[in-house]
Design an enzyme around this catalytic site. Structure first.
Site, short mmCIF file in Angstrom:
data_model
loop_
_atom_site.label_atom_id
_atom_site.label_comp_id
_atom_site.label_asym_id
_atom_site.label_seq_id
_atom_site.Cartn_x
_atom_site.Cartn_y
_atom_site.Cartn_z
N ARG A 57 0.86 -1.17 0.00
CA ARG A 57 0.00 0.00 0.00
C ARG A 57 0.91 1.24 0.00
NH1 ARG A 57 -3.46 -2.93 -1.32
NH2 ARG A 57 -5.45 -3.39 -0.31
N GLU A 101 -4.00 7.07 -4.66
CA GLU A 101 -4.41 6.47 -5.94
C GLU A 101 -5.77 7.00 -6.40
OE1 GLU A 101 -4.25 2.22 -5.45
OE2 GLU A 101 -2.15 2.29 -4.84
N HIS A 142 -1.72 -0.16 -9.88
CA HIS A 142 -2.28 -1.12 -8.91
C HIS A 142 -2.78 -2.38 -9.64
CE1 HIS A 142 -4.03 -1.36 -4.60
NE2 HIS A 142 -3.84 -2.59 -5.08
P1 NAP Z 1 -0.39 -11.49 5.42
O1 NAP Z 1 -0.37 -12.94 5.07
O2 NAP Z 1 -1.22 -11.06 6.57
O3 NAP Z 1 1.11 -11.05 5.64
C1 NAP Z 1 1.43 -9.79 6.14
C2 NAP Z 1 2.84 -9.79 6.67
O4 NAP Z 1 3.14 -8.46 7.10
C3 NAP Z 1 3.07 -10.71 7.83
O5 NAP Z 1 4.23 -11.46 7.60
C4 NAP Z 1 3.28 -9.79 9.04
O6 NAP Z 1 4.25 -10.35 9.88
C5 NAP Z 1 3.78 -8.50 8.39
N1 NAP Z 1 3.39 -7.31 9.15
C6 NAP Z 1 2.14 -6.97 9.57
N2 NAP Z 1 2.19 -5.82 10.28
C7 NAP Z 1 3.50 -5.45 10.32
C8 NAP Z 1 4.19 -4.35 10.93
N3 NAP Z 1 3.54 -3.42 11.65
N4 NAP Z 1 5.53 -4.29 10.76
C9 NAP Z 1 6.19 -5.21 10.05
N5 NAP Z 1 5.59 -6.28 9.46
C10 NAP Z 1 4.26 -6.39 9.60
O7 NAP Z 1 -0.87 -10.61 4.18
P2 NAP Z 1 -0.80 -10.96 2.62
O8 NAP Z 1 -1.97 -11.77 2.24
O9 NAP Z 1 0.55 -11.46 2.29
O10 NAP Z 1 -1.03 -9.47 2.01
C11 NAP Z 1 -0.20 -8.42 2.38
C12 NAP Z 1 -0.72 -7.10 1.85
O11 NAP Z 1 -0.40 -6.97 0.46
C13 NAP Z 1 -2.23 -6.88 1.88
O12 NAP Z 1 -2.69 -6.49 3.15
C14 NAP Z 1 -2.43 -5.80 0.83
O13 NAP Z 1 -2.37 -4.53 1.42
C15 NAP Z 1 -1.24 -6.00 -0.11
N6 NAP Z 1 -1.69 -6.47 -1.43
C16 NAP Z 1 -1.49 -5.70 -2.53
C17 NAP Z 1 -1.91 -6.15 -3.76
C18 NAP Z 1 -1.71 -5.36 -5.00
O14 NAP Z 1 -2.51 -5.45 -5.89
N7 NAP Z 1 -0.65 -4.58 -5.09
C19 NAP Z 1 -2.54 -7.39 -3.88
C20 NAP Z 1 -2.71 -8.15 -2.74
C21 NAP Z 1 -2.28 -7.68 -1.51
P3 NAP Z 1 4.25 -10.08 11.47
O15 NAP Z 1 2.86 -10.40 11.94
O16 NAP Z 1 5.30 -10.98 12.00
O17 NAP Z 1 4.61 -8.65 11.63
C1 8YV Z 2 -6.69 -5.30 -5.54
C2 8YV Z 2 -5.30 -5.54 -3.44
O1 8YV Z 2 -6.18 -4.26 -6.27
O2 8YV Z 2 -6.08 -7.55 -2.52
C3 8YV Z 2 -5.60 -6.45 -2.31
O3 8YV Z 2 -5.33 -6.06 -1.16
O4 8YV Z 2 -4.74 -4.51 -3.27
C4 8YV Z 2 -5.61 -5.98 -4.82
O5 8YV Z 2 -5.83 -7.32 -4.93
C5 8YV Z 2 -7.90 -4.78 -4.83
O6 8YV Z 2 -8.18 -5.19 -3.61
C6 8YV Z 2 -9.10 -5.00 -5.73
O7 8YV Z 2 -8.98 -4.13 -6.75
#
Ligand code: NAP
Ligand code: 8YV
Length: 310
Positions: free
Chosen positions: A229, A258, A276
């Site tokens: 994010r 965004e 994104h």
């Molecule tokens: P997840 O399985 O919950 O993993 C999140 C990781 O972040 C965990 O390893 C956690 O470890 C760490 N974390 C949480 N809070 C933290 C903090 N304050 N400081 C340091 N590390 C921290 O989540 P995920 O499914 O992998 O998804 C992660 C994020 O990616 C989503 O929440 C979303 O915002 C983003 N995302 C973006 C896209 C895109 O389109 N660009 C798509 C999907 C997801 P600890 O608990 O040990 O800290």
């Molecule tokens: C998507 C995301 O862009 O899953 C997330 O956290 O950031 C992305 O998969 C969004 O949520 C749907 O457009």
């Protein structure tokens, strides 16, 4: 039998709306324009995909039972407000891990090998007029630090290893049974790596985590990748350091405001920018939509939710 009303606060792919319509009467409105008579009776909300569900909305829907959010990140849904009211919240974990990991690698390859610039060089006829494009860097043998070794972070890590990169990570906790070295201090990790890959959730605890200090530690030879994010990174500091060559490069899928991307950032040559796109494939968006629908349907039928965050 009348179908229950569902308030759709986001723009969903058409097939997902059609799937919702099998069980619900779908009403599309933005958060600031929900008709009063609908607000009085609605029990189901679907949101995500750039939209949220804030406290005022949750408090303004007296019969609300569940908010299904399209996306694994649910930072735009006020989960605290939902919990206070006993409202359930679901997200779409796991089904997008491979896609986001793949896009992360694509971003890193594009930045490292200067693929957008090289493509433009050919299209502009410069190869023929001016000769070879020039040499670039490579990922192989470099060290990557992952901020957030969660579901997606682990998929990124295994792909980085396939590129024979060394992987280390930072999070709030050291994880048992992970082969990668852990850094308790983010700035220290940034100092030691060539690539910093940000994939932790957007939350009050991660806001500004990739601070000026962390970016300076990454340094002129370092590269930032943000697929998490925009809120995690000090964007003005990042732009300043990139402009001055005090940060080597950045590959960014997400931004602070965004879809606004600062003009100064768009002018830089040492960045690759995506709108994104992390989960934006037909296959993954269909799987995400399916999970939203299955959660809402499960609640309607009194069955356990598939992916609840509250
Ligand atoms: P997840 O399985 O919950 O993993 C999140 C990781 O972040 C965990 O390893 C956690 O470890 C760490 N974390 C949480 N809070 C933290 C903090 N304050 N400081 C340091 N590390 C921290 O989540 P995920 O499914 O992998 O998804 C992660 C994020 O990616 C989503 O929440 C979303 O915002 C983003 N995302 C973006 C896209 C895109 O389109 N660009 C798509 C999907 C997801 P600890 O608990 O040990 O800290
Ligand atoms: C998507 C995301 O862009 O899953 C997330 O956290 O950031 C992305 O998969 C969004 O949520 C749907 O457009």
């Amino acid at each position: 039998m009348t179908k229950p009303d569902l308030l759709l606060l986001a723009s969903y792919p058409d097939p997902v709306v059609s799937a919702l319509e099998r069980d619900f009467t779908v009403h599309r409105h933005s958060e600031d324009a929900i008709p009063a008579e609908l607000a009085e009776r609605v029990r189901f909300v679907a949101t995500g995909n750039g939209s949220g569900c804030g406290r005022a909305t949750i408090e303004g829907l007296p019969r609300l039972e569940i908010v299904g959010s399209f996306g694994v990140g649910y930072d735009k849904v006020d989960v605290a407000a939902a919990r206070e009211r006993g409202v359930r919240v679901t997200n779409t974990p796991d089904v997008l891990n491979d896609c986001v990991a793949e896009v992360t690698l694509a971003l890193m390859l594009a930045l490292c090998h200067r693929l957008p610039q090289a493509d433009r060089y050919v299209r502009d006829g410069r190869w023929e007029r001016e000769g070879d494009f020039g040499l670039t860097a490579e990922l192989t043998g470099r060290r990557a630090g992952i901020l957030g070794l969660g579901r997606i972070g682990k998929e990124i890590a295994s792909r980085l290893q396939a590129f024979r990169m060394e992987v280390v990570y930072h999070g709030r906790n050291r994880q048992e049974h992970q082969p990668y070295p852990f850094y308790a201090d983010l700035a220290e990790m940034a100092r030691d790596v060539d690539w910093l890959v940000v994939i932790a959730p957007g939350s009050p605890s991660t806001r500004g985590l990739v601070s000026r200090e962390v970016l300076e530690a990454l340094g002129p030879e370092g590269h930032l990748v943000n697929v998490a994010r925009g809120s995690l990174v000090d964007e003005p500091a990042m732009i300043e350091l990139l402009s001055q060559g005090r940060l080597g490069g950045a590959a960014l899928d997400v931004f602070a405001q965004e879809p606004h991307v600062p003009e100064e950032l768009r002018r830089l040559e040492n960045v690759v920018l995506l709108p994104h796109q992390g989960s934006a494939t037909h296959k993954t968006r269909a799987a995400m939509g399916d999970l939203v629908v299955r959660n809402l349907r499960a609640h309607l039928r009194g069955e356990p939710l598939l992916s609840a965050v509250a």
